[in-house]
Structures are given as C-alpha cells and as structure tokens.
Motif scaffolding. Structure first.
Motif, short mmCIF file in Angstrom:
data_model
loop_
_atom_site.label_atom_id
_atom_site.label_comp_id
_atom_site.label_asym_id
_atom_site.label_seq_id
_atom_site.Cartn_x
_atom_site.Cartn_y
_atom_site.Cartn_z
N MET A 130 -13.91 -14.65 3.49
CA MET A 130 -14.05 -13.38 2.92
C MET A 130 -13.07 -12.22 3.59
O MET A 130 -12.56 -12.64 4.69
N LEU A 131 -12.41 -11.64 2.99
CA LEU A 131 -11.34 -10.58 3.18
C LEU A 131 -11.94 -9.39 3.93
O LEU A 131 -13.01 -9.12 3.56
N THR A 132 -11.22 -9.02 5.17
CA THR A 132 -11.51 -7.66 5.54
C THR A 132 -11.35 -6.78 4.63
O THR A 132 -10.39 -6.96 3.59
N ALA A 133 -11.77 -5.51 4.91
CA ALA A 133 -11.65 -4.19 4.09
C ALA A 133 -9.95 -4.02 3.92
O ALA A 133 -9.33 -3.68 2.85
N GLN A 134 -9.41 -4.13 5.09
CA GLN A 134 -7.87 -3.72 5.30
C GLN A 134 -7.01 -4.97 4.56
O GLN A 134 -5.95 -4.71 3.87
N GLU A 135 -7.59 -6.02 4.80
CA GLU A 135 -6.98 -7.33 3.94
C GLU A 135 -6.82 -7.14 2.44
O GLU A 135 -6.18 -7.30 1.71
N ALA A 136 -8.22 -6.82 2.08
CA ALA A 136 -8.41 -6.48 0.66
C ALA A 136 -7.36 -5.44 0.02
O ALA A 136 -6.85 -5.44 -0.99
N LEU A 137 -7.45 -4.13 0.89
CA LEU A 137 -6.39 -3.19 0.41
C LEU A 137 -5.10 -3.60 0.18
O LEU A 137 -4.47 -3.15 -0.65
N GLU A 138 -4.76 -4.26 1.29
CA GLU A 138 -3.32 -4.78 1.11
C GLU A 138 -2.96 -5.51 -0.02
O GLU A 138 -2.01 -5.44 -0.57
N ARG A 139 -3.91 -6.55 -0.20
CA ARG A 139 -3.82 -7.32 -1.50
C ARG A 139 -3.59 -6.60 -2.83
O ARG A 139 -2.90 -6.68 -3.62
N LEU A 140 -4.47 -5.36 -2.86
CA LEU A 140 -4.50 -4.42 -3.87
C LEU A 140 -3.30 -3.87 -4.09
O LEU A 140 -2.32 -3.70 -5.08
N LYS A 141 -2.70 -3.31 -2.82
CA LYS A 141 -1.49 -2.56 -2.92
C LYS A 141 -0.35 -3.44 -3.21
O LYS A 141 0.64 -2.86 -4.11
N VAL A 142 -0.25 -4.55 -2.65
CA VAL A 142 0.93 -5.61 -2.85
C VAL A 142 0.86 -5.95 -4.44
O VAL A 142 1.80 -5.83 -5.03
N GLY A 143 -0.48 -6.08 -4.86
CA GLY A 143 -0.46 -6.38 -6.36
C GLY A 143 -0.07 -5.15 -7.29
O GLY A 143 0.71 -5.50 -8.26
N ASN A 144 -0.29 -4.11 -6.94
CA ASN A 144 0.27 -2.86 -7.62
C ASN A 144 1.73 -2.52 -7.68
O ASN A 144 2.33 -2.28 -8.66
N GLN A 145 2.44 -3.06 -6.57
CA GLN A 145 3.83 -3.02 -6.43
C GLN A 145 4.48 -4.01 -7.27
O GLN A 145 5.18 -3.67 -7.98
N ARG A 146 4.02 -5.13 -7.49
CA ARG A 146 4.33 -6.28 -8.62
C ARG A 146 4.18 -5.64 -9.88
O ARG A 146 5.07 -5.77 -10.59
N PHE A 147 3.00 -4.97 -10.07
CA PHE A 147 2.59 -4.30 -11.42
C PHE A 147 3.90 -3.46 -11.82
O PHE A 147 4.45 -3.32 -12.91
N VAL A 148 4.22 -2.55 -10.64
CA VAL A 148 5.08 -1.38 -10.79
C VAL A 148 6.44 -1.90 -11.34
O VAL A 148 7.11 -1.29 -12.13
N GLN A 149 6.98 -3.02 -10.67
CA GLN A 149 8.28 -3.57 -10.50
C GLN A 149 8.40 -4.54 -11.76
O GLN A 149 9.36 -5.13 -11.86
N GLY A 150 7.34 -4.84 -12.49
CA GLY A 150 7.30 -5.85 -13.47
C GLY A 150 7.42 -7.00 -13.21
O GLY A 150 7.97 -7.87 -13.86
N GLU A 151 6.74 -7.60 -11.96
CA GLU A 151 6.96 -8.94 -11.47
C GLU A 151 5.60 -9.53 -11.29
O GLU A 151 5.22 -10.00 -10.37
N THR A 152 4.69 -9.14 -12.39
CA THR A 152 3.31 -9.80 -12.22
C THR A 152 3.38 -10.96 -12.24
O THR A 152 4.23 -11.76 -12.63
N THR A 153 2.38 -11.88 -11.37
CA THR A 153 2.25 -13.26 -11.12
C THR A 153 1.18 -14.06 -11.76
O THR A 153 1.05 -15.13 -11.78
#
Length: 204
Positions: free
Chosen positions: A1-24
């Motif tokens: 289970m991820l902590t709240a901060q780990e989960a938020l970081e995962r969301l933020k990094v994922g959004n950065q990929r989306f913005v940059q057109g580098e979805t995985t």
C-alpha cells in the motif's frame, strides 16, 4: 500500500508524462491481463472528478486499468452517494489519498452562474440539484468585483467549488474524519487545465 505522499507523487509524475505526451500505459490489455484483474482490484488513489468528457482521470494521470478508484459527477460535487463511494474505497482498498479534481471551463459552474443571473429561467429539477451544491461557491464571488468579469468569476468559482467539495469530504463523514484523524487518509484539491493538460494541486 502506498502512503498518501507516495500516491500523490505517482499522480504528479503521471500527469507530467501526460502533459509531455510521453504516456506509458498501453491502450489495450491482453485477455489474460483482463482476466487476472477480474478477481480483484487494488487502486492506490481515489479521484472525485467532473463528468466532463475532456477530463478522464486515468488518462490525465497516465494510470492503467485498476490503478484509480474514480467517481465522476458533473461539477465534482459531493452528495451522499459520492461520500459513500469514497468511504467504500478508502476502507475496502486502503487508499490513502482522495483527490477532488476540478477543471477549467467547468460547465456545471457556468450553469450555476447562468441560473443565478437568470433566476426566471431555472433548469430542470435534476440539474438544479447540482446547481444548488455549486451555488455557495458562486454566490460568495458574486458579492465581489468579480461580478463585473464573468470569465474571471467562473475561473475563481472552479477553485472555490473544489475547496467546498474538499471541505465537505473532510468534515461531512464520520468514517472519513476518523481515517484522517488516524493519519490513514488525506483529502486534497486539484484543478486540471483543459488548455495545457496540467493538474495543479491546490493548497488549502
């Protein structure tokens, strides 16, 4: 289970990929992968977002099938069914974070502004149930100088409405309040930009 901060970081990094057109994440899963997921789910975050067709949470955060427990309703409002959905996911799947995701140019906010400015032409009773939940976030801004610039008013109302939904989740459920008090859950607000694709996490 991820902590709240780990989960938020995962969301933020994922959004950065989306913005940059580098979805995985792949667009399609194999039959075997789907079959495995049919047995159980393990989402790491809860997203209460708007039903707007341009704001699919999984794409915005570049997450795959089974990663997010998504609740979508026009205006990202908080009503009993949404609260119950958050309670269910937080308790059943140990999700440590809830993100209330508003977005620019929200139609529900605009509908609320239109209704308040033209009370002689109210929407249907069903739509009015949404308008009435967004109303406090708009009414307070109509008492400021923003009333002279409806574009800016709507932009501010989007964030005001996100704040209201965050506040309702934090303080409108004994289950959620208890999880927050125990440090097992946090509720945060965010705004998605239709123009840039970027999610801004709001500090309340």
């Amino acid at each position: 289970m991820l902590t709240a901060q780990e989960a938020l970081e995962r969301l933020k990094v994922g959004n950065q990929r989306f913005v940059q057109g580098e979805t995985t994440h792949p667009k399609l899963l194999t039959h075997h992968e789907r079959a495995e997921m049919a047995q159980d789910q393990n989402p790491f975050a809860i997203v209460l977002g708007c039903s707007d067709s341009r704001v699919p949470a999984e794409m915005v955060f570049d997450q795959g099938l089974g990663d997010l427990f998504v609740i979508r309703v026009a205006g990202n409002i908080v009503a009993p069914s949404q609260v119950g959905s958050v309670e269910f996911a937080a308790e059943r799947y140990d999700c440590a974070v809830v993100v209330v995701l508003g977005h620019s140019h929200c139609g529900a906010v605009q509908a609320t502004v239109d209704t308040l400015l033209n009370p002689e032409s109210p929407p249907s009773n069903n739509l009015m149930s949404i308008v009435n939940r967004v109303r406090p976030s708009v009414e307070i801004l109509l008492q400021t100088d923003l009333k002279h610039d409806l574009t800016k008013l709507c932009a501010h109302a989007v964030r005001s409405n996100v704040f209201a939904s965050v506040n309702q989740l934090r303080h409108g459920s004994a289950v959620i309040e208890n999880l927050i008090a125990q440090g097992k859950l946090i509720v945060v607000g965010a705004e998605y930009s239709l123009e840039t694709g970027e999610v801004t996490f709001l500090d309340f």
